[in-house]
Design a protein around this motif. Structure first.
Motif, mmCIF file in Angstrom:
data_model
loop_
_atom_site.group_PDB
_atom_site.id
_atom_site.type_symbol
_atom_site.label_atom_id
_atom_site.label_comp_id
_atom_site.label_asym_id
_atom_site.label_seq_id
_atom_site.Cartn_x
_atom_site.Cartn_y
_atom_site.Cartn_z
ATOM 1 N N PHE A 161 0.803 -1.238 0.000
ATOM 2 C CA PHE A 161 0.000 0.000 0.000
ATOM 3 C C PHE A 161 0.829 1.277 0.000
ATOM 4 C CE2 PHE A 161 -3.027 -3.126 1.825
ATOM 5 C CZ PHE A 161 -4.037 -2.994 0.890
ATOM 6 N N GLU A 165 -1.503 5.435 1.416
ATOM 7 C CA GLU A 165 -2.724 4.703 1.791
ATOM 8 C C GLU A 165 -2.833 4.576 3.313
ATOM 9 O OE1 GLU A 165 -5.118 2.967 -0.257
ATOM 10 O OE2 GLU A 165 -4.339 4.005 -2.035
ATOM 11 N N TYR A 166 -1.689 4.423 3.985
ATOM 12 C CA TYR A 166 -1.708 4.347 5.446
ATOM 13 C C TYR A 166 -2.179 5.676 6.028
ATOM 14 C CZ TYR A 166 0.277 -0.314 6.075
ATOM 15 O OH TYR A 166 0.450 -1.679 6.095
ATOM 16 N N ILE A 168 -4.071 7.916 4.553
ATOM 17 C CA ILE A 168 -5.500 8.070 4.260
ATOM 18 C C ILE A 168 -6.324 7.243 5.239
ATOM 19 C CG2 ILE A 168 -7.294 7.517 2.552
ATOM 20 C CD1 ILE A 168 -5.148 8.166 0.384
ATOM 21 N N ALA A 169 -5.842 6.042 5.555
ATOM 22 C CA ALA A 169 -6.575 5.159 6.463
ATOM 23 C C ALA A 169 -6.400 5.573 7.924
ATOM 24 C CB ALA A 169 -6.112 3.717 6.262
ATOM 25 N N TYR A 174 3.012 1.236 11.055
ATOM 26 C CA TYR A 174 2.831 0.106 10.111
ATOM 27 C C TYR A 174 3.620 -1.125 10.506
ATOM 28 C CZ TYR A 174 7.098 2.391 8.316
ATOM 29 O OH TYR A 174 8.331 2.975 8.201
ATOM 30 N N ALA A 194 3.525 3.218 -3.198
ATOM 31 C CA ALA A 194 2.765 1.962 -3.232
ATOM 32 C C ALA A 194 3.286 1.063 -4.346
ATOM 33 C CB ALA A 194 1.283 2.253 -3.443
ATOM 34 N N ALA A 199 -3.303 -0.659 -5.558
ATOM 35 C CA ALA A 199 -2.992 0.602 -4.890
ATOM 36 C C ALA A 199 -2.236 1.555 -5.813
ATOM 37 C CB ALA A 199 -2.154 0.327 -3.632
ATOM 38 N N ASP A 267 -7.136 -6.204 2.540
ATOM 39 C CA ASP A 267 -7.162 -5.287 1.402
ATOM 40 C C ASP A 267 -7.225 -3.817 1.827
ATOM 41 O OD1 ASP A 267 -9.707 -5.347 2.348
ATOM 42 O OD2 ASP A 267 -10.623 -6.117 0.511
ATOM 43 N N VAL A 268 -6.892 -3.563 3.092
ATOM 44 C CA VAL A 268 -6.737 -2.177 3.563
ATOM 45 C C VAL A 268 -5.571 -2.135 4.549
ATOM 46 C CG1 VAL A 268 -9.136 -1.417 3.280
ATOM 47 C CG2 VAL A 268 -8.431 -2.612 5.385
ATOM 48 N N PRO A 269 -4.923 -0.959 4.716
ATOM 49 C CA PRO A 269 -3.838 -0.854 5.692
ATOM 50 C C PRO A 269 -4.370 -1.057 7.113
ATOM 51 C CG PRO A 269 -3.786 0.997 4.143
ATOM 52 C CD PRO A 269 -5.081 0.283 3.931
#
Ligand code: HEC
Length: 277
Positions: A161, A165-166, A168-169, A174, A194, A199, A267-269
């Motif tokens: 990702f 993406e991290y 945004i989430a 991580y 990414a 992603a 499928d998401v961080p």
């Protein structure tokens, strides 16, 4: 300068007279001027034979050449092999040798996750260093990457990702929250691009596993026969079933549904896990 016997000159005069050329003057003058001069230098006995033959009327010349048949004409006017073709043909054995070497050796070098990962890592080296020593991105060598990611699943997810993406989430940590020297938090060092296909990245899921294996075992110093033997066999060995699954089109996101005992990548961080979890 050869002596011309009198009887031949006579025969010549008769022929010319018969054909209407005339020339008695020239014919008569010739022997008077040439014969005495040549007689001194040659012996009549020795030259009489050959000279007689040479002076005899020439036999009819060879018959005129027959025109070539169509086949022969085509053969004669064909294009010749150009010089460069000879050079190219001479180089053929060398080319064959290199070709044979290429097809017999490259599959061996590229086999398994580490083989693929070594190639893929060329796209990471500008930020993380060719030997994993770090730069714009974090250092992997001397066990650093293993400190951030005690579990390979968390590293796979982060590489898939990337930082954006991290962010945004809303997930900041991580990797290992209890990391020796402090947890790594997204955006502090910079932005990790990414890599996963959904992603916006350009690597396949199998290539992501390959490059992560390369970072952990080739650069990071994980011991495939010691503390990391199980991880190596399951994820990064040539016989890895997980790698085969991904190469066959399986996705990292759903790996935990097909293999027991692994952390979901999803499928998401999501936040990274501690060493003991
Ligand atoms: C444009 C530079 C750049 C490239 C190219 C790049 N990275 Fe990164 N990487 C970073 C930065 C910056 C970070 C820190 C991310 C953050 O702070 O959010 C990072 C972090 C990481 C981390 C976490 C390391 C830790 O200890 O926290 C891993 C693993 C990683 N990158 C793997 C890769 C892989 C694999 C590739 C190649 C496929 C790659 N990176 C290519 C810049 C890059």
């Amino acid at each position: 300068m050869t002596e011309i016997p009198e009887h031949l000159l006579k025969r010549s005069r008769e022929r010319r007279a018969a054909s209407g050329v005339g020339g008695d003057d020239g014919g008569a003058a010739t022997p008077a001027t040439t014969t005495p001069a040549t007689a001194a230098s040659t012996t009549p006995a020795a030259t009489a034979g050959p000279v007689e033959r040479a002076a005899a009327p020439a036999p009819a010349g060879p018959p005129p050449a027959k025109p070539d048949s169509a086949v022969v004409a085509a053969y004669k006017s064909r294009r010749r092999i150009p010089f460069w073709a000879m050079v190219a043909l001479a180089a053929l054995p060398v080319w064959a040798f290199l070709y044979a070497r290429a097809i017999t050796q490259s599959p061996v070098q590229a086999a398994g996750p580490l083989g693929i990962g070594t190639e893929v890592y060329g796209g990471c080296a500008s930020c993380h260093g060719a030997d994993g020593g770090g730069g714009v991105g974090y250092q992997f060598s001397e066990g650093e990457v293993l400190k951030t990611f005690p579990h390979i699943e968390d590293q796979l997810r982060f590489v898939y990702f990337g930082s954006a993406e991290y962010n945004i989430a809303g997930v900041q940590i991580y990797g290992n929250p209890d990391r020796e020297g402090g947890a790594h938090v997204t955006g502090v060092k910079g932005a990790m691009p990414a890599q996963g296909p959904t992603a916006g990245g350009s690597l396949t899921d199998a290539e992501i596993l390959g490059v992560v294996c390369h970072e952990r075992f080739d650069l990071g110093g994980a011991d495939p026969t010691g503390a990391y033997a199980d991880e190596y066999t399951e994820w990064c060995s040539e016989g890895s079933e997980i790698f085969a699954d991904l190469e066959g089109g399986g996705q990292l996101a759903t790996l935990h549904e097909r293999f027991d005992g692994i952390l979901p990548i999803g499928d998401v961080p999501v936040a990274g896990s501690a060493a003991t979890s």
